[in-house]
Design an enzyme around this catalytic site. Sequence first.
Site, PDB file in Angstrom:
ATOM      1  N   ASP A  88       0.855  -1.196   0.000  1.00  0.00           N
ATOM      2  CA  ASP A  88       0.000   0.000   0.000  1.00  0.00           C
ATOM      3  C   ASP A  88       0.888   1.241   0.000  1.00  0.00           C
ATOM      4  O   ASP A  88       1.674   1.450   0.929  1.00  0.00           O
ATOM      5  CB  ASP A  88      -0.900  -0.025   1.240  1.00  0.00           C
ATOM      6  CG  ASP A  88      -1.831   1.173   1.297  1.00  0.00           C
ATOM      7  OD1 ASP A  88      -2.499   1.440   0.295  1.00  0.00           O
ATOM      8  OD2 ASP A  88      -1.873   1.861   2.341  1.00  0.00           O
ATOM      9  N   THR A 121      -3.180   5.216  -4.097  1.00  0.00           N
ATOM     10  CA  THR A 121      -2.131   5.984  -3.402  1.00  0.00           C
ATOM     11  C   THR A 121      -0.791   5.865  -4.122  1.00  0.00           C
ATOM     12  O   THR A 121      -0.042   6.828  -4.194  1.00  0.00           O
ATOM     13  CB  THR A 121      -1.982   5.485  -1.952  1.00  0.00           C
ATOM     14  OG1 THR A 121      -1.883   4.064  -1.975  1.00  0.00           O
ATOM     15  CG2 THR A 121      -3.170   5.882  -1.120  1.00  0.00           C
ATOM     16  N   THR A 122      -0.489   4.675  -4.642  1.00  0.00           N
ATOM     17  CA  THR A 122       0.768   4.487  -5.377  1.00  0.00           C
ATOM     18  C   THR A 122       0.683   5.165  -6.741  1.00  0.00           C
ATOM     19  O   THR A 122       1.628   5.821  -7.189  1.00  0.00           O
ATOM     20  CB  THR A 122       1.061   2.984  -5.566  1.00  0.00           C
ATOM     21  OG1 THR A 122       0.870   2.330  -4.315  1.00  0.00           O
ATOM     22  CG2 THR A 122       2.470   2.757  -6.030  1.00  0.00           C
ATOM     23  N   ASP A 414      -9.269  -0.028   1.598  1.00  0.00           N
ATOM     24  CA  ASP A 414      -9.196   0.597   0.269  1.00  0.00           C
ATOM     25  C   ASP A 414     -10.466   0.302  -0.534  1.00  0.00           C
ATOM     26  O   ASP A 414     -11.061   1.190  -1.129  1.00  0.00           O
ATOM     27  CB  ASP A 414      -7.976   0.081  -0.508  1.00  0.00           C
ATOM     28  CG  ASP A 414      -6.667   0.668   0.026  1.00  0.00           C
ATOM     29  OD1 ASP A 414      -6.746   1.401   1.020  1.00  0.00           O
ATOM     30  OD2 ASP A 414      -5.596   0.385  -0.533  1.00  0.00           O
TER      31      ASP A 414
END
Length: 458
Positions: A88, A121-122, A414
């Site tokens: 994550d 997020t990445t 998520d």
Amino acid sequence: DLRFSPSPAVAASLFPLATMHKLLTGGPNILKEGGSEERGENARLQAFIGAIAIGDLVKSTLGPKGMDKILQPMPGEGSRGAATVTNDGATILKSVWIDNPAAKILVDISKTQDSECGDGTTSVVVLAAELLRNAQQLVEQRMHPQVIIKGYRIALAAARERLESLAIDNGKDANAFREDLLRIARTTLSSKLLKHEKNHFATLAVDAVLRLRGKPNLDYIQVLKKPGASLKDSFLEEGFILEKKIGVGMPKVVNDCKVLVANCQMDTDKIKIYGARVKVDSFEAVAEIEKAEKEKMKSKVDRIVKHGCNVFINRQLIYNYPEQLFKEAGVVAIEHSDFDGTERLAAVLGSDIVSTFDNPEETKLGSCKQISEMMIGEDKVIKFSGCAQNEACTIVLRGASTHVLDEAERSLHDALAVLFQTVQDTRVVHGGGSSEMAAAAGVLEKNKVVDGKEHAAV
């Protein structure tokens, strides 16, 4: 090689005093001692290097073929910081110690994406790093940063316009919308630890989010981690689960509950002034003090019972004597519910958290159809069914180890957050890279009509 070094008197006549001061001191120092200033090329280079390094750090965790990273605590963190296994992006970047200001901004972008959307997020960090990598090449060709920014904004508007034209909205058709949600959940879980059980967890997440019926509160979905069994044994429990036990000798099932949720002291034999000394001349005096304490506690319990509740849940401890009084009054007492549990429990049952009991008519009691004790793995927990806010539910995660459970919880969070956002705005686009390609084609088409230096940036 002739050098001219005039005497102080000659120098004073040649240069005004202010100019002399600047020459001798290297200019007036406006920064605090130890402070430094980066300008122009150096400052830009530092920003590019920091941001691109952060992008490269998390790039390997992106997508279904992404790899996990093991984060080990810094030497000073001792036993508190345990090793974490995750892919994550936000979790990785939160844990990395960074000194570069541009890199810190990328970390903040990742945190914002995590709190607003939950997933991606990445992706945002890698995308921002690649945009900066291309911007660096343009800057090296002597293009002004503001021109590059203007070009990027033109491209952003074109990409967004193309995606909005491709969006499908099934918000009115419940069955088609549920199918959309299931596909989105499966897409989100494909790059996570839960990909092997993604159909099972996608169904769990969609059922939990649809129970909220559009209420903007994810707190009603509780995720409970219990080691043991395998990931596929995880299940969705309708209602709320509290990780506590019902008091000794009290009924393990209560129907039609009126619940009073409180945060008050129910421990009699503590005198609450630290270091207090009471000098007595006989054991009878000690007995009288204890009796007075008991009387105080008895009157407190009587005031609680007058509220008309048949279940009393306290955030703090309940000692044996008040528990005995509650039992005699036919009230089920549950002690020491953790703080998060108490806050969430009060919200789910629709009650106040009470500290004083003088005005029963002003106190709002919570309600639920049934409170019962159940076993999960080796632990007993209390289940609240048919709560006042019936949207509440609990997802119980099972797994072989704490590392697996922690990563499963992050993955599920998520998925829940993304589904929650989709319920708020029901438009969806196709996945599998097709939307990205369509957005890229839209940008290229726009680029044909952009002239000037912005053309290169677009």
